[in-house]
Motif scaffolding. Sequence first.
Motif, PDB file in Angstrom:
ATOM      1  N   LYS A   1      15.372 -20.453  -9.173  1.00  0.00           N
ATOM      2  CA  LYS A   1      14.211 -19.580  -9.491  1.00  0.00           C
ATOM      3  C   LYS A   1      13.347 -19.074  -8.365  1.00  0.00           C
ATOM      4  CE  LYS A   1      14.113 -22.197 -13.989  1.00  0.00           C
ATOM      5  NZ  LYS A   1      13.387 -23.127 -14.584  1.00  0.00           N
ATOM      6  N   GLN A   2      13.156 -20.130  -7.812  1.00  0.00           N
ATOM      7  CA  GLN A   2      12.193 -19.695  -6.426  1.00  0.00           C
ATOM      8  C   GLN A   2      12.515 -18.576  -5.645  1.00  0.00           C
ATOM      9  OE1 GLN A   2      11.956 -23.560  -4.605  1.00  0.00           O
ATOM     10  NE2 GLN A   2      10.034 -24.393  -5.714  1.00  0.00           N
ATOM     11  N   PHE A   3      13.875 -18.589  -5.305  1.00  0.00           N
ATOM     12  CA  PHE A   3      14.495 -17.367  -4.678  1.00  0.00           C
ATOM     13  C   PHE A   3      14.340 -16.173  -5.366  1.00  0.00           C
ATOM     14  CE2 PHE A   3      17.972 -15.015  -3.197  1.00  0.00           C
ATOM     15  CZ  PHE A   3      18.150 -15.004  -1.754  1.00  0.00           C
ATOM     16  N   LYS A   4      14.678 -16.232  -6.793  1.00  0.00           N
ATOM     17  CA  LYS A   4      14.583 -14.864  -7.336  1.00  0.00           C
ATOM     18  C   LYS A   4      13.215 -14.512  -7.534  1.00  0.00           C
ATOM     19  CE  LYS A   4      19.014 -15.106  -8.906  1.00  0.00           C
ATOM     20  NZ  LYS A   4      20.142 -14.049  -8.949  1.00  0.00           N
ATOM     21  N   ARG A   5      12.377 -15.401  -7.533  1.00  0.00           N
ATOM     22  CA  ARG A   5      10.902 -14.723  -7.507  1.00  0.00           C
ATOM     23  C   ARG A   5      10.307 -14.448  -6.228  1.00  0.00           C
ATOM     24  NH1 ARG A   5       9.240 -20.093 -11.013  1.00  0.00           N
ATOM     25  NH2 ARG A   5       9.992 -19.275 -13.071  1.00  0.00           N
ATOM     26  N   ARG A   6      11.299 -14.472  -5.104  1.00  0.00           N
ATOM     27  CA  ARG A   6      10.818 -14.373  -3.755  1.00  0.00           C
ATOM     28  C   ARG A   6       9.703 -15.163  -3.029  1.00  0.00           C
ATOM     29  NH1 ARG A   6      15.149 -12.335  -4.986  1.00  0.00           N
ATOM     30  NH2 ARG A   6      15.888 -10.032  -4.402  1.00  0.00           N
ATOM     31  N   GLN A   7       9.781 -16.312  -3.653  1.00  0.00           N
ATOM     32  CA  GLN A   7       8.754 -17.230  -3.251  1.00  0.00           C
ATOM     33  C   GLN A   7       9.487 -17.919  -1.896  1.00  0.00           C
ATOM     34  OE1 GLN A   7       8.623 -19.759  -6.637  1.00  0.00           O
ATOM     35  NE2 GLN A   7       6.969 -18.467  -7.555  1.00  0.00           N
ATOM     36  N   ILE A   8      10.683 -17.867  -1.691  1.00  0.00           N
ATOM     37  CA  ILE A   8      11.265 -18.401  -0.470  1.00  0.00           C
ATOM     38  C   ILE A   8      12.056 -17.493   0.243  1.00  0.00           C
ATOM     39  CG2 ILE A   8      11.285 -20.887  -1.258  1.00  0.00           C
ATOM     40  CD1 ILE A   8      14.003 -20.745  -2.278  1.00  0.00           C
ATOM     41  N   ASP A   9      12.324 -17.538   1.724  1.00  0.00           N
ATOM     42  CA  ASP A   9      13.079 -16.676   1.935  1.00  0.00           C
ATOM     43  C   ASP A   9      14.651 -16.811   2.157  1.00  0.00           C
ATOM     44  OD1 ASP A   9      10.805 -15.362   3.091  1.00  0.00           O
ATOM     45  OD2 ASP A   9      10.549 -16.881   4.630  1.00  0.00           O
ATOM     46  N   ALA A  10      15.042 -17.898   2.264  1.00  0.00           N
ATOM     47  CA  ALA A  10      16.468 -18.147   2.193  1.00  0.00           C
ATOM     48  C   ALA A  10      16.875 -19.646   1.633  1.00  0.00           C
ATOM     49  CB  ALA A  10      16.820 -18.174   3.784  1.00  0.00           C
ATOM     50  N   ALA A  11      18.006 -19.900   1.257  1.00  0.00           N
ATOM     51  CA  ALA A  11      18.202 -21.099   0.632  1.00  0.00           C
ATOM     52  C   ALA A  11      19.965 -21.010   0.290  1.00  0.00           C
ATOM     53  CB  ALA A  11      17.526 -21.366  -0.732  1.00  0.00           C
ATOM     54  N   PHE A  12      20.329 -22.171   0.159  1.00  0.00           N
ATOM     55  CA  PHE A  12      21.682 -22.354  -0.550  1.00  0.00           C
ATOM     56  C   PHE A  12      21.748 -22.177  -1.999  1.00  0.00           C
ATOM     57  CE2 PHE A  12      22.542 -24.197   3.556  1.00  0.00           C
ATOM     58  CZ  PHE A  12      23.938 -24.047   3.682  1.00  0.00           C
ATOM     59  N   ILE A  13      22.091 -21.094  -2.443  1.00  0.00           N
ATOM     60  CA  ILE A  13      21.872 -20.583  -3.888  1.00  0.00           C
ATOM     61  C   ILE A  13      23.132 -20.750  -4.697  1.00  0.00           C
ATOM     62  CG2 ILE A  13      21.429 -18.622  -5.563  1.00  0.00           C
ATOM     63  CD1 ILE A  13      19.051 -19.529  -3.980  1.00  0.00           C
ATOM     64  N   SER A  14      22.999 -21.369  -5.939  1.00  0.00           N
ATOM     65  CA  SER A  14      24.135 -21.799  -6.629  1.00  0.00           C
ATOM     66  C   SER A  14      24.936 -20.388  -6.737  1.00  0.00           C
ATOM     67  CB  SER A  14      23.839 -22.040  -8.142  1.00  0.00           C
ATOM     68  OG  SER A  14      22.904 -23.352  -7.896  1.00  0.00           O
ATOM     69  N   SER A  15      26.313 -20.496  -6.873  1.00  0.00           N
ATOM     70  CA  SER A  15      27.222 -19.385  -6.815  1.00  0.00           C
ATOM     71  C   SER A  15      27.060 -18.356  -8.117  1.00  0.00           C
ATOM     72  CB  SER A  15      28.802 -20.032  -6.860  1.00  0.00           C
ATOM     73  OG  SER A  15      28.776 -20.540  -5.705  1.00  0.00           O
TER      74      SER A  15
END
Length: 223
Positions: A43-57
């Motif tokens: 959710k945080q990645f989709k909202r562009r609150q973080i720059d990078a992460a391991f995201i569920s496939s």
Amino acid sequence: MIFAKIDYINLLPFYIFIKKNLKSSRVKAIINYKKSYPSLINKQFKRRQIDAAFISSVASRGEKSLDLGIVAKDQVLSVLLIPGEYEKDIESSTSNVLAKVLNLEGKIIIGDKALIHYYKSENKEFIDLAQAWTQKYNMPFVFARLCYNSHEKQLKNLSKKFIQNKVKIPQYILKKYSQRSGISTSNILRYLERIDYKISIKEKKSLKLFLKLSKNISYKEAK
């Protein structure tokens, strides 16, 4: 760079590596601060609150990604389904959907708590979802991949170096995770041997198939 951390044992080698290879103490502090579980990081990645992460496939569809992820070639031990009435794991996205793709019903548990269940519970009746996928399709399963909103060049360099180097986990860190989970350091090391991180041709083929099969299953609905 804001890099979110999934604080599970399966990514321990990567975070040890990245801390050794990042010069910025500020980024290292952010990684420690931005710790959470997969579905929240998605959710945080989709909202562009973080720059990078391991995201569920299942949540990485259409996102910018690198050939680095969490891969199981067979039995993984940290993604289990206990047969019975369906009960999703709120921390998961991909595993909940994977159970539906495989037409399996039961309680899903992931991450360190699944490992604890495997090693310490008297109830040994469970299905390893990675193994179930491999048995059905003869391919490894990709649970997550490294996705980014920015800092592409830096992340590409880090990913390449990580794949090329074998990471040795210091004993004090192993002991810390052992005390936290109740799993012996030897079992932690044996578990990590089951995890691969490079996404090559076969892994990409498997990921493509999973995304195709899960196209009509909403991961928001399944989690």
